[in-house]
Design a protein around this motif. Sequence first.
Motif, PDB file in Angstrom:
ATOM      1  N   ASP A   1      23.184 -10.950  16.582  1.00 60.38           N
ATOM      2  CA  ASP A   1      23.213  -9.869  15.863  1.00 60.38           C
ATOM      3  C   ASP A   1      24.236  -9.529  15.327  1.00 60.38           C
ATOM      4  OD1 ASP A   1      24.549  -9.127  17.847  1.00 60.38           O
ATOM      5  OD2 ASP A   1      23.420  -7.370  18.673  1.00 60.38           O
ATOM      6  N   LEU A   2      24.859 -10.316  14.811  1.00 62.95           N
ATOM      7  CA  LEU A   2      26.375  -9.634  14.515  1.00 62.95           C
ATOM      8  C   LEU A   2      26.141  -9.643  12.410  1.00 62.95           C
ATOM      9  CD1 LEU A   2      29.670  -9.185  14.553  1.00 62.95           C
ATOM     10  CD2 LEU A   2      29.794 -11.763  14.264  1.00 62.95           C
ATOM     11  N   ALA A   3      26.103  -8.489  12.049  1.00 61.62           N
ATOM     12  CA  ALA A   3      26.652  -8.317  11.067  1.00 61.62           C
ATOM     13  C   ALA A   3      27.286  -7.858  10.905  1.00 61.62           C
ATOM     14  CB  ALA A   3      25.155  -7.631  10.666  1.00 61.62           C
ATOM     15  N   PRO A   4      27.510  -7.575   9.076  1.00 63.43           N
ATOM     16  CA  PRO A   4      28.974  -6.615   8.629  1.00 63.43           C
ATOM     17  C   PRO A   4      28.775  -5.310   8.880  1.00 63.43           C
ATOM     18  CG  PRO A   4      27.951  -8.754   7.298  1.00 63.43           C
ATOM     19  CD  PRO A   4      26.841  -8.419   7.942  1.00 63.43           C
ATOM     20  N   SER A   5      27.286  -4.779   9.354  1.00 64.80           N
ATOM     21  CA  SER A   5      27.474  -3.604   9.328  1.00 64.80           C
ATOM     22  C   SER A   5      27.898  -2.987  10.755  1.00 64.80           C
ATOM     23  CB  SER A   5      26.129  -2.853   9.793  1.00 64.80           C
ATOM     24  OG  SER A   5      25.323  -3.877  10.380  1.00 64.80           O
ATOM     25  N   CYS A   6      28.306  -4.246  11.781  1.00 65.77           N
ATOM     26  CA  CYS A   6      28.263  -4.275  13.059  1.00 65.77           C
ATOM     27  C   CYS A   6      29.716  -4.054  13.962  1.00 65.77           C
ATOM     28  CB  CYS A   6      27.976  -5.291  13.662  1.00 65.77           C
ATOM     29  SG  CYS A   6      26.230  -5.718  14.157  1.00 65.77           S
ATOM     30  N   LEU A   7      30.687  -4.028  12.296  1.00 66.59           N
ATOM     31  CA  LEU A   7      31.690  -4.095  12.365  1.00 66.59           C
ATOM     32  C   LEU A   7      32.536  -2.218  11.772  1.00 66.59           C
ATOM     33  CD1 LEU A   7      33.222  -6.812  10.150  1.00 66.59           C
ATOM     34  CD2 LEU A   7      33.763  -6.953  12.447  1.00 66.59           C
ATOM     35  N   GLU A   8      31.159  -1.913  11.062  1.00 67.95           N
ATOM     36  CA  GLU A   8      31.531  -0.268  10.415  1.00 67.95           C
ATOM     37  C   GLU A   8      31.780   0.525  12.152  1.00 67.95           C
ATOM     38  OE1 GLU A   8      28.255   0.937   8.471  1.00 67.95           O
ATOM     39  OE2 GLU A   8      29.164  -0.604   6.660  1.00 67.95           O
ATOM     40  N   SER A   9      31.514   0.636  13.220  1.00 65.66           N
ATOM     41  CA  SER A   9      31.338   1.298  14.396  1.00 65.66           C
ATOM     42  C   SER A   9      32.755   0.907  14.869  1.00 65.66           C
ATOM     43  CB  SER A   9      30.573   1.484  15.565  1.00 65.66           C
ATOM     44  OG  SER A   9      30.457  -0.540  16.019  1.00 65.66           O
ATOM     45  N   GLU A  10      33.756  -0.323  15.013  1.00 60.33           N
ATOM     46  CA  GLU A  10      34.672  -0.737  15.137  1.00 60.33           C
ATOM     47  C   GLU A  10      35.340   0.070  14.677  1.00 60.33           C
ATOM     48  OE1 GLU A  10      35.503  -3.029  17.990  1.00 60.33           O
ATOM     49  OE2 GLU A  10      32.981  -2.790  18.240  1.00 60.33           O
ATOM     50  N   PHE A  11      35.359   0.174  13.648  1.00 59.23           N
ATOM     51  CA  PHE A  11      36.192   1.239  12.171  1.00 59.23           C
ATOM     52  C   PHE A  11      36.126   2.840  12.357  1.00 59.23           C
ATOM     53  CE2 PHE A  11      37.037  -3.468  11.300  1.00 59.23           C
ATOM     54  CZ  PHE A  11      37.944  -3.473  10.628  1.00 59.23           C
ATOM     55  N   ALA A  12      35.410   2.983  12.920  1.00 60.43           N
ATOM     56  CA  ALA A  12      35.105   4.030  13.081  1.00 60.43           C
ATOM     57  C   ALA A  12      36.332   5.735  13.380  1.00 60.43           C
ATOM     58  CB  ALA A  12      33.540   4.708  13.561  1.00 60.43           C
ATOM     59  N   ILE A  13      36.401   6.532  13.126  1.00 57.48           N
ATOM     60  CA  ILE A  13      37.379   6.545  13.820  1.00 57.48           C
ATOM     61  C   ILE A  13      36.777   7.792  14.460  1.00 57.48           C
ATOM     62  CG2 ILE A  13      39.700   8.422  12.881  1.00 57.48           C
ATOM     63  CD1 ILE A  13      39.803   6.964  10.432  1.00 57.48           C
TER      64      ILE A  13
END
Lengths: 279, 178
Positions: A267-279
């Motif tokens: 399920d790895l997609a670029p959108s998955c990364l967004e949660s990692e960088f959420a402040i």
Amino acid sequence: MNMIPAAAKEFKPADYKSSVKPVWCPGCGDHSVLLAFQRALAELALPPEQVAVISGIGCSSRIPVYTNCYGFHGVHGRSLALASGLKVARPDLTVLVASGDGDGFSIGGNHFLHACRRNIDLTYVVMDNRIYGMTKGQPSPTTEPDWDTAIAPGGTGLSPFHPLVIALASGANFIARGFSGDVGGCAKLIVEAVRTPGFSFVQILSPCVTFRSDQQKGWKTLVHNAIVPETDDPARAARRLMTDDGFNVGVLYRGKRQPYQPKPLADLAPSCLESEFAI
Amino acid sequence: MTNAAQSDQPPKFESIADFFAQALAIEVEAAERYTLLADQMEVHNNKEIAAIFRKMALIEGEHREEIARRARNALVAGRTATFSWTGPDGPEATEFGQLHYLMTPRQALRLARFNEERAVKYFEAVAEAATDPVIAAFAKEMAQDERNHVVWVDQWLAQFGADDPSWDEDPDPPVYSE
């Protein structure tokens, strides 16, 4: 093992050549290694878009720009770190890594140890001329201790690094040495290295004609085929290295370790990364 | 050094197609190698030598065309597929290590002459080892072509006088200090 398709299409060495002309000194061994890369890729019939050539810094590290595969000319000593990340993320690519004795064994020495240990499916080709050529001739980790120059009067007095010993002790799965004066021989070693699963290390003796011409012109008379056949037994390989004169060429060791390759996340997609960088 | 021309055993071919595949591959390799050498010299601004290597590449390319014409009916689908690119260099391929960025025309042409002589010996050895008289005849023809090239390179060499003893002196040498 790298994903090598059945030979659906034939390739020629020229199919891997970019339009950029090499700036290496005429007579430099790296010209031969570049051609060996291209011949090996043609032999493997790998489409250029399925190959990535990664490098660090130094004369030898200019190789990616001279091929038309994917390339990354990275920072000093970090070619293996970059290549490891790429291979783990894109196991479908065949990843070749190019380095020199300074970039690979000094600045990148620590990465070398751990790349051998991790055994990711990479082919690491180090063009060893026993000098830092690009920065005008400083002694490198493989320089002889008594090489007397203005920058190291009387020589460094330091024992040279033995790349094959280190590779074997650290867990590399394929270990070989070639000589740039034998383009076909180097190509064959690279083919074998790519075909062997896991971390493959190929040291290529590649003379520097500008700063070490007097000492290294004679290498072609010193290199000789290893009289002992390759082995899958690390102990036998280690014994052979005890009597290595540094000019034995051929495959030393081909092990059977399984390469490290984490399972891809479905399920790895670029959108998955967004949660990692959420402040 | 391993080299097809320096092998202890004379090469043997199973068919005329194999022979021509190898002969063509030798010329292709020679032309490509001369082109690479010309590129190197051009990058290092030795344009005179670059022009010599380009001309040699052209000559080897023309020779390839001539061999392809002779081979017309012998090639397998017009392919040179039996030649192994991971094998030793062919007899007409200049070793990269022989170059110097300040080399003279005489030195460049001596390299070319050496390659042509090596090719003569190679094809003579093929002719001698061949059991098929047709292969032997073609190999002898190839050896004669290469002999003609030696004569031609000699004529070219005669246009240049002896090298200046200081040919490799560089007023701005790459060495950092002495």
